[in-house]
Scaffold this motif. Sequence first.
Motif, short mmCIF file in Angstrom:
data_model
loop_
_atom_site.label_atom_id
_atom_site.label_comp_id
_atom_site.label_asym_id
_atom_site.label_seq_id
_atom_site.Cartn_x
_atom_site.Cartn_y
_atom_site.Cartn_z
N VAL A 87 0.87 -1.18 0.00
CA VAL A 87 0.00 0.00 0.00
C VAL A 87 0.91 1.23 0.00
O VAL A 87 1.72 1.41 0.89
CB VAL A 87 -0.93 0.02 1.24
CG1 VAL A 87 -1.76 1.28 1.26
CG2 VAL A 87 -1.81 -1.22 1.25
N HIS A 112 -9.02 0.72 3.86
CA HIS A 112 -8.43 -0.31 3.01
C HIS A 112 -7.54 -1.26 3.84
O HIS A 112 -7.63 -2.47 3.71
CB HIS A 112 -7.61 0.33 1.89
CG HIS A 112 -6.97 -0.66 0.98
ND1 HIS A 112 -7.64 -1.23 -0.08
CD2 HIS A 112 -5.74 -1.22 1.00
CE1 HIS A 112 -6.84 -2.09 -0.69
NE2 HIS A 112 -5.68 -2.10 -0.04
N GLU A 115 -9.75 -3.34 6.27
CA GLU A 115 -10.50 -4.36 5.52
C GLU A 115 -9.57 -5.52 5.17
O GLU A 115 -9.93 -6.68 5.26
CB GLU A 115 -11.11 -3.73 4.26
CG GLU A 115 -12.01 -4.66 3.47
CD GLU A 115 -11.26 -5.42 2.39
OE1 GLU A 115 -11.75 -6.50 2.01
OE2 GLU A 115 -10.21 -4.96 1.93
N PRO A 142 -4.75 3.48 -2.12
CA PRO A 142 -6.13 3.74 -1.73
C PRO A 142 -6.42 5.17 -1.32
O PRO A 142 -7.54 5.63 -1.42
CB PRO A 142 -6.38 2.78 -0.57
CG PRO A 142 -5.04 2.40 -0.08
CD PRO A 142 -4.10 2.53 -1.24
N ARG A 147 -14.18 6.78 -1.03
CA ARG A 147 -14.77 5.57 -0.44
C ARG A 147 -15.63 4.82 -1.45
O ARG A 147 -15.67 3.60 -1.45
CB ARG A 147 -15.61 5.92 0.79
CG ARG A 147 -14.75 6.28 1.98
CD ARG A 147 -15.61 6.47 3.19
NE ARG A 147 -14.79 6.96 4.28
CZ ARG A 147 -15.11 6.84 5.54
NH1 ARG A 147 -16.24 6.30 5.88
NH2 ARG A 147 -14.32 7.30 6.46
N MET A 150 -13.56 2.45 -3.73
CA MET A 150 -12.78 1.39 -3.10
C MET A 150 -13.25 0.03 -3.60
O MET A 150 -14.45 -0.21 -3.73
CB MET A 150 -12.91 1.45 -1.58
CG MET A 150 -12.28 2.68 -0.94
SD MET A 150 -10.51 2.83 -1.24
CE MET A 150 -9.94 1.46 -0.28
#
Length: 152
Positions: A87, A112, A115, A142, A147, A150
């Motif tokens: 990420v 992100h 999750e 991300p 949102r 995503m």
Amino acid sequence: MLSGGMKQRVGIARALALRPKMLLMDEPFSALDALTRGALQDEVARLVTEANQTAFMITHDVDEAILLADRILLMTNGPNARCAEVVVNTLPKPRNRATLHRLPGYHALRDHILEFLLIRSRTLAGARPADWNPEAPPEVRPALLTRKEMPA
């Protein structure tokens, strides 16, 4: 005799004093109280930036990773854990812990990561997609998404 937190601070100071090209830190702030932890995070980030060092830090603290990291490597669960995703933290630097949550993209980035940790890491632990390359895990950004954009 030193407390666990004081031993932790001494270890960090010793590592920084050597000015290595790369710092390897495993949960370096875990034994510290919240105020000391925050102050030391800021100081280490400042010193690493000033010395143009690379720091590789293991942490289980999502907010700490978002505050300090340029790249966050997300690992799968279990004894055969592997890096499943990289990420890229695109939030602007320097980051300030008091205002971090107000930055555009912060919540998408945090959502992100959470999750992944709560759902996808378990799923990916047992299965490897056919196109998965262990030397080049997928890279995502991300914080650049809203949102609504995503992935599910």
